[in-house]
Motif scaffolding. Structure first.
Motif, PDB file in Angstrom:
ATOM      1  N   ARG A   1       1.230  -1.560   0.210  1.00 36.48           N
ATOM      2  CA  ARG A   1       0.107  -0.544  -0.115  1.00 36.48           C
ATOM      3  C   ARG A   1       0.418   1.181  -0.338  1.00 36.48           C
ATOM      4  O   ARG A   1       1.954   1.194   0.924  1.00 36.48           O
ATOM      5  CB  ARG A   1      -0.446  -0.127   1.177  1.00 36.48           C
ATOM      6  CG  ARG A   1      -1.833   1.037   1.186  1.00 36.48           C
ATOM      7  CD  ARG A   1      -2.547   1.354   2.531  1.00 36.48           C
ATOM      8  NE  ARG A   1      -3.454   0.567   2.176  1.00 36.48           N
ATOM      9  CZ  ARG A   1      -4.614   0.026   3.723  1.00 36.48           C
ATOM     10  NH1 ARG A   1      -4.450   0.645   4.591  1.00 36.48           N
ATOM     11  NH2 ARG A   1      -5.697  -0.883   3.887  1.00 36.48           N
TER      12      ARG A   1
ATOM     13  N   ARG B   1       0.682   6.534   3.557  1.00 35.81           N
ATOM     14  CA  ARG B   1      -0.395   7.855   3.987  1.00 35.81           C
ATOM     15  C   ARG B   1      -0.271   8.189   4.180  1.00 35.81           C
ATOM     16  O   ARG B   1       0.502   8.526   5.657  1.00 35.81           O
ATOM     17  CB  ARG B   1      -1.580   7.124   4.172  1.00 35.81           C
ATOM     18  CG  ARG B   1      -2.272   5.946   2.705  1.00 35.81           C
ATOM     19  CD  ARG B   1      -3.526   5.303   3.463  1.00 35.81           C
ATOM     20  NE  ARG B   1      -3.315   4.414   4.586  1.00 35.81           N
ATOM     21  CZ  ARG B   1      -4.420   3.742   4.726  1.00 35.81           C
ATOM     22  NH1 ARG B   1      -5.639   4.434   4.763  1.00 35.81           N
ATOM     23  NH2 ARG B   1      -3.934   3.335   6.002  1.00 35.81           N
TER      24      ARG B   1
ATOM     25  N   HIS C   1      -1.803  11.675   7.247  1.00 35.78           N
ATOM     26  CA  HIS C   1      -2.657  11.955   7.908  1.00 35.78           C
ATOM     27  C   HIS C   1      -3.186  13.399   8.432  1.00 35.78           C
ATOM     28  O   HIS C   1      -2.200  13.891   8.590  1.00 35.78           O
ATOM     29  CB  HIS C   1      -3.320  10.554   9.028  1.00 35.78           C
ATOM     30  CG  HIS C   1      -3.486   9.145   9.175  1.00 35.78           C
ATOM     31  ND1 HIS C   1      -4.609   8.623   8.033  1.00 35.78           N
ATOM     32  CD2 HIS C   1      -2.263   8.659   8.528  1.00 35.78           C
ATOM     33  CE1 HIS C   1      -4.270   7.357   7.850  1.00 35.78           C
ATOM     34  NE2 HIS C   1      -3.043   6.473   8.297  1.00 35.78           N
TER      35      HIS C   1
END
Length: 49
Positions: free
Chosen positions: A4, A7, A9
């Protein structure tokens, strides 16, 4: 199995998750599933708050 992508946040999201963890209405595992983050990450954010 593909990894993945990393990311980022937002601070608002981190605060929302940390406050939910502090309330204690759900376990860290349940919160991790709800917010799609790792339980260890939730614990770190909770401790920082």
């Amino acid at each position: 199995m593909a990894r993945r992508p990393r990311r980022n946040h937002s601070p608002a999201f981190k605060a929302k998750v940390a406050v939910a963890a502090i309330k204690g209405e759900k376990t860290l595992i349940e919160l991790a599933q709800d917010f799609d983050v790792h339980p260890n990450q939730i614990k770190q954010w909770r401790d920082q708050l």
